[in-house]
Enzyme design. Structure first.
Site, PDB file in Angstrom:
ATOM      1  N   CYS A  33       0.799  -1.221   0.000  1.00 56.60           N
ATOM      2  CA  CYS A  33       0.000   0.000   0.000  1.00 56.60           C
ATOM      3  C   CYS A  33       0.841   1.285   0.000  1.00 56.60           C
ATOM      4  CB  CYS A  33      -0.990  -0.055   1.165  1.00 56.60           C
ATOM      5  SG  CYS A  33      -2.407   1.016   0.932  1.00 56.60           S
ATOM      6  N   HIS A  88      -3.374  -5.687   2.479  1.00 55.73           N
ATOM      7  CA  HIS A  88      -3.024  -5.866   3.882  1.00 55.73           C
ATOM      8  C   HIS A  88      -3.566  -7.227   4.270  1.00 55.73           C
ATOM      9  CE1 HIS A  88      -2.097  -1.551   4.370  1.00 55.73           C
ATOM     10  NE2 HIS A  88      -3.155  -1.322   3.623  1.00 55.73           N
TER      11      HIS A  88
HETATM   12  N1  GLN Z   1      -2.304   6.993   1.680  1.00 54.56           N
HETATM   13  C1  GLN Z   1      -2.423   5.963   0.735  1.00 54.56           C
HETATM   14  C2  GLN Z   1      -3.822   5.844   0.111  1.00 54.56           C
HETATM   15  O1  GLN Z   1      -4.821   5.993   0.780  1.00 54.56           O
HETATM   16  C3  GLN Z   1      -1.976   4.670   1.368  1.00 54.56           C
HETATM   17  C4  GLN Z   1      -2.929   4.103   2.369  1.00 54.56           C
HETATM   18  C5  GLN Z   1      -2.449   2.830   2.959  1.00 54.56           C
HETATM   19  O2  GLN Z   1      -1.246   2.566   3.059  1.00 54.56           O
HETATM   20  N2  GLN Z   1      -3.395   2.029   3.423  1.00 54.56           N
HETATM   21  O3  GLN Z   1      -3.899   5.601  -1.077  1.00 54.56           O
END
Ligand code: GLN
Length: 244
Positions: free
Chosen positions: A93, A193
């Site tokens: 992510c 995740h």
């Molecule tokens: N800030 C990024 C997004 O929302 C990554 C979010 C995350 O790592 N869950 O796209």
């Protein structure tokens, strides 16, 4: 035989228990008789990253991503050397986005990435949230992968990268092309995740095998009883895919 892992920015990039990916790699390697070391590397630490077999980066919020992006720029050569030496990288992510060319937040701020992956990410107004079922090829075998995504960034792939998975249920990279994650050589980037490797032991073993191969170690990983994980996968698959 030894396996060395570095967890990058555990204090800044650790949404949704991404730390679990490190624990799974460590445990699954130890259960096969490998000696495993895990170092935590964050702002201010400057180890030679090419000395590690596996680097793991988790997800983070936009603010933390800004801090990490700045620090990563200082490690550019260090990371390029690691990639050249075949160090396996798993980035989830927020970490995934920062390995790309750039990440433009939904507020219009452009955070430069490292350009290790030929991708770019643009923040959208709506978030892409929920369980994901996808399919990837692991050593030529089609394998189901499950995970959980929560991102606003839409990631678009350039010509140098291959998607890592095909989305069966969920959004994936952008929600537009049914691709999830990318693979470029020994770098794996994904929105999943979970922690991803806890839910997908075949992928965890694949990363360990690749990491050992970089040192020309042909080591066959013994089979482990993964019935619990398999049942969890099947349950989610049934609920999300078959009951649609
Ligand atoms: N800030 C990024 C997004 O929302 C990554 C979010 C995350 O790592 N869950 O796209």
């Amino acid at each position: 035989m030894q396996l060395s892992i570095a967890h990058l920015y555990p204090d800044l990039l650790d949404l949704y228990s991404d730390r679990g990916n490190v624990i799974i790699l460590q445990k699954r390697a130890e259960w096969r008789g490998l000696r495993v070391t895990v170092d935590e590397v964050t702002v201010g630490h400057e180890p030679d990253l090419s000395s590690y077999d596996i680097l793991v980066m988790g997800g983070g919020m936009d603010r933390e991503q800004g801090i990490v992006a700045e620090d990563l720029q200082k490690r550019r050569q260090n990371l390029e050397k690691a990639v050249a030496k075949g160090t396996v990288i798993l980035a989830v992510c927020g970490g995934y986005q920062l390995l790309g060319n750039y990440f433009e937040t939904s507020g219009g701020q452009r955070i430069p990435g490292l350009g290790l992956l030929d991708i770019h990410t643009v923040g959208a107004k709506e978030r892409m949230v929920g369980n994901v079922v996808a399919e990837m090829e692991i050593d030529g075998v089609k394998t189901n992968v499950i995970g959980y995504e929560n991102h606003s960034g839409k990631t678009y792939l350039g010509a140098q990268v291959q998607p890592m998975m095909k989305v069966i249920k969920g959004y994936g990279n952008s929600g537009e092309d049914a691709f999830e994650g990318v693979r470029q050589g020994s770098i794996f980037g994904t929105y999943l995740h979970g922690p991803l490797l806890a839910k997908n032991p075949a992928l965890a073993d694949h990363l360990i095998t690749l990491a050992l191969r970089r040192r020309d170690l042909s080591f066959t990983l013994d089979r482990i009883d993964d019935q619990l994980e398999a049942r969890t996968q099947q349950k989610l698959y049934k609920r999300l895919v078959e009951s649609r």
